[in-house]
Write a protein that holds these residues in place. Sequence first.
Motif, PDB file in Angstrom:
ATOM      1  N   GLY A   4       3.849 116.835 109.905  1.00 37.61           N
ATOM      2  CA  GLY A   4       4.749 117.903 109.490  1.00 37.61           C
ATOM      3  C   GLY A   4       4.694 118.078 107.979  1.00 37.61           C
ATOM      4  N   VAL A   5       4.807 119.314 107.513  1.00 39.39           N
ATOM      5  CA  VAL A   5       4.690 119.584 106.084  1.00 39.39           C
ATOM      6  C   VAL A   5       5.820 118.934 105.298  1.00 39.39           C
ATOM      7  N   ILE A   6       7.016 118.929 105.866  1.00 38.71           N
ATOM      8  CA  ILE A   6       8.158 118.384 105.136  1.00 38.71           C
ATOM      9  C   ILE A   6       8.313 116.883 105.337  1.00 38.71           C
ATOM     10  N   SER A   7       7.625 116.310 106.306  1.00 37.86           N
ATOM     11  CA  SER A   7       7.798 114.892 106.628  1.00 37.86           C
ATOM     12  C   SER A   7       7.501 113.953 105.458  1.00 37.86           C
ATOM     13  N   PRO A   8       6.409 114.160 104.689  1.00 39.63           N
ATOM     14  CA  PRO A   8       6.170 113.255 103.558  1.00 39.63           C
ATOM     15  C   PRO A   8       7.303 113.241 102.539  1.00 39.63           C
ATOM     16  N   LEU A   9       7.894 114.411 102.268  1.00 44.75           N
ATOM     17  CA  LEU A   9       9.004 114.450 101.314  1.00 44.75           C
ATOM     18  C   LEU A   9      10.209 113.702 101.866  1.00 44.75           C
ATOM     19  N   LEU A  10      10.554 113.932 103.134  1.00 49.45           N
ATOM     20  CA  LEU A  10      11.679 113.212 103.735  1.00 49.45           C
ATOM     21  C   LEU A  10      11.425 111.710 103.734  1.00 49.45           C
ATOM     22  N   ALA A  11      10.176 111.314 104.002  1.00 48.17           N
ATOM     23  CA  ALA A  11       9.832 109.890 103.994  1.00 48.17           C
ATOM     24  C   ALA A  11       9.970 109.310 102.596  1.00 48.17           C
ATOM     25  N   ASN A  12       9.593 110.070 101.566  1.00 40.53           N
ATOM     26  CA  ASN A  12       9.737 109.600 100.188  1.00 40.53           C
ATOM     27  C   ASN A  12      11.206 109.481  99.796  1.00 40.53           C
ATOM     28  N   ILE A  13      12.029 110.428 100.247  1.00 40.28           N
ATOM     29  CA  ILE A  13      13.467 110.357  99.957  1.00 40.28           C
ATOM     30  C   ILE A  13      14.059 109.086 100.563  1.00 40.28           C
ATOM     31  N   TYR A  14      13.642 108.780 101.781  1.00 43.33           N
ATOM     32  CA  TYR A  14      14.166 107.594 102.468  1.00 43.33           C
ATOM     33  C   TYR A  14      13.789 106.314 101.724  1.00 43.33           C
ATOM     34  N   LEU A  15      12.505 106.160 101.381  1.00 45.28           N
ATOM     35  CA  LEU A  15      12.079 104.930 100.707  1.00 45.28           C
ATOM     36  C   LEU A  15      12.518 104.900  99.244  1.00 45.28           C
ATOM     37  N   HIS A  16      12.760 106.053  98.651  1.00 42.44           N
ATOM     38  CA  HIS A  16      13.317 106.063  97.301  1.00 42.44           C
ATOM     39  C   HIS A  16      14.656 105.347  97.291  1.00 42.44           C
ATOM     40  N   GLU A  17      15.471 105.595  98.306  1.00 45.12           N
ATOM     41  CA  GLU A  17      16.787 104.962  98.386  1.00 45.12           C
ATOM     42  C   GLU A  17      16.682 103.516  98.867  1.00 45.12           C
ATOM     43  N   VAL A  18      15.865 103.291  99.888  1.00 47.46           N
ATOM     44  CA  VAL A  18      15.825 101.967 100.512  1.00 47.46           C
ATOM     45  C   VAL A  18      15.066 100.953  99.661  1.00 47.46           C
ATOM     46  N   LEU A  19      13.961 101.385  99.035  1.00 46.64           N
ATOM     47  CA  LEU A  19      13.087 100.433  98.351  1.00 46.64           C
ATOM     48  C   LEU A  19      13.038 100.640  96.842  1.00 46.64           C
ATOM     49  N   ASP A  20      12.677 101.835  96.386  1.00 47.56           N
ATOM     50  CA  ASP A  20      12.395 102.033  94.962  1.00 47.56           C
ATOM     51  C   ASP A  20      13.598 101.749  94.077  1.00 47.56           C
ATOM     52  N   GLU A  21      14.703 102.414  94.361  1.00 52.41           N
ATOM     53  CA  GLU A  21      15.899 102.229  93.529  1.00 52.41           C
ATOM     54  C   GLU A  21      16.427 100.806  93.646  1.00 52.41           C
ATOM     55  N   TRP A  22      16.385 100.252  94.843  1.00 49.36           N
ATOM     56  CA  TRP A  22      16.849  98.879  95.049  1.00 49.36           C
ATOM     57  C   TRP A  22      16.039  97.905  94.215  1.00 49.36           C
ATOM     58  N   PHE A  23      14.705  98.043  94.230  1.00 49.01           N
ATOM     59  CA  PHE A  23      13.865  97.124  93.463  1.00 49.01           C
ATOM     60  C   PHE A  23      14.071  97.315  91.965  1.00 49.01           C
ATOM     61  N   ALA A  24      14.150  98.571  91.513  1.00 53.41           N
ATOM     62  CA  ALA A  24      14.258  98.836  90.084  1.00 53.41           C
ATOM     63  C   ALA A  24      15.610  98.429  89.512  1.00 53.41           C
ATOM     64  N   LYS A  25      16.693  98.659  90.270  1.00 52.77           N
ATOM     65  CA  LYS A  25      18.033  98.443  89.713  1.00 52.77           C
ATOM     66  C   LYS A  25      18.664  97.118  90.119  1.00 52.77           C
TER      67      LYS A  25
END
Length: 446
Positions: free
Chosen positions: A222-243
């Motif tokens: 799906g065209v929008i699926s990669p963006l939704l997947a990035n939003i999910y991991l941004h919250e679950v992984l990226d921000e958690w690891f950085a902060k």
Amino acid sequence: MTGTPILEEVSTRLQRIAMLAREDPGRSFLSLGHHIDVELLREAYRRTRKDGAVGVDGETAAEYGEDLDGRLKDLEGRFKSGRYYAPPVRRTYIPKGDGEAKRPIGIPGFEDKVLQRAVTMVLEAVYEEDFLDCSYGFRPGRSAHDALEVLWRGLMEMGGGWVLELDIKSYFDTIEHGRLREFLDRRVRDGVIRRTIDKWLSAGVWEAGRVSHPPTGTPQGGVISPLLANIYLHEVLDEWFAKDVRPRLRGRGFMVRFADDAVLAFSNEADAREVKDLLAKRFSQYGLSLHPEKTRLIEFRPAGMGGKRKGGPRSFDFLGFTHYWGRGEKRRWVVKRKTAGSRMRRTLKRLSEWCQKHRHRPVVWQHERLSQAMRGWDNYYGYASNQRALRSLRYELTRVWRKWLSRRTRGAPITWNRFNRLLTRLPLPAPAVHRRGWSLAANPSC
């Protein structure tokens, strides 16, 4: 309004959204749907791939474009009034990296792709102001090579340590819709856009004449699926690891993520082991799980340079490359990369299948397309430290090409002397190195 004026208008509109998101990081947008009008839909249509597989309705891009103005105006009206209906995606399967297992792909209808592209363009204007530097997959202006460069730089500056290969089991299929809605609420509360996203999440999957409705996930393809997947991991992984994680480390640490593949590096072994345990717990809170075999913690440093273990793996794979320590100029230890064995095997298998399927086509036609495939391979894998793999692929390709050319008839196989004369007349392109060094000016990772 046609051509360049449309692009300028759409670009100005998206820049305005991005400016508002940048100026107010805590803002939740209540009104974004009005930006998706005929002009933006036309630009979304232009950006949508026209030769992709068709959805459940069987409509092609050419058919949709026969009355483009009328179709886009009708789509805008249905989208804004809530009458838009999201059809189920057609499921197909493609080989995974191991060549045996199959990865499910969901193919939307063409009109669905256009609207998903339009919504993605608007949401990207917001979320590109939020996403962190460590995220590279499916983001405008960022590539796999950017992620590889930052990873190389971080490992070189750290001088070795512990590397955690992160593999999320069936990530796209296990994203929890409720959690995703919570994350979207923090930035986007526009009712029109949110209802449309909900329609896509609940549209279902068409397979073998039946429609199923998985309770989790957003279909790959799906065209929008990669963006939704990035939003999910941004919250679950990226921000958690950085902060939460990185400030508490005893040693150095960083992360590089490309879609659902990530590498975390640590200078301290205790940090690495604690984060690995924390990751499993963190992911379970959001319906995700680590692949038990593909998630590995390895000691990544030059042999004899302070390593505790005599055996075990000292290399790891990321984005199609195996990363390992080797001797560089002046015999100094450097991080090197070569084409991962799994990628090489998969590519050779596909080339062999292609040569078999098209063995009766004109040889000149085959040569043009095989040469194009080699140039594409070099464009991605053409690093100076990977020249051996570039040469190896060409050697193996000549073997499979000769094999299937020999089976065009029931006569004797083509001798190597005869085949070499063919290669003299129609040579495959020589290995091309496109990337000899690495810039040290890359953006830092998380």
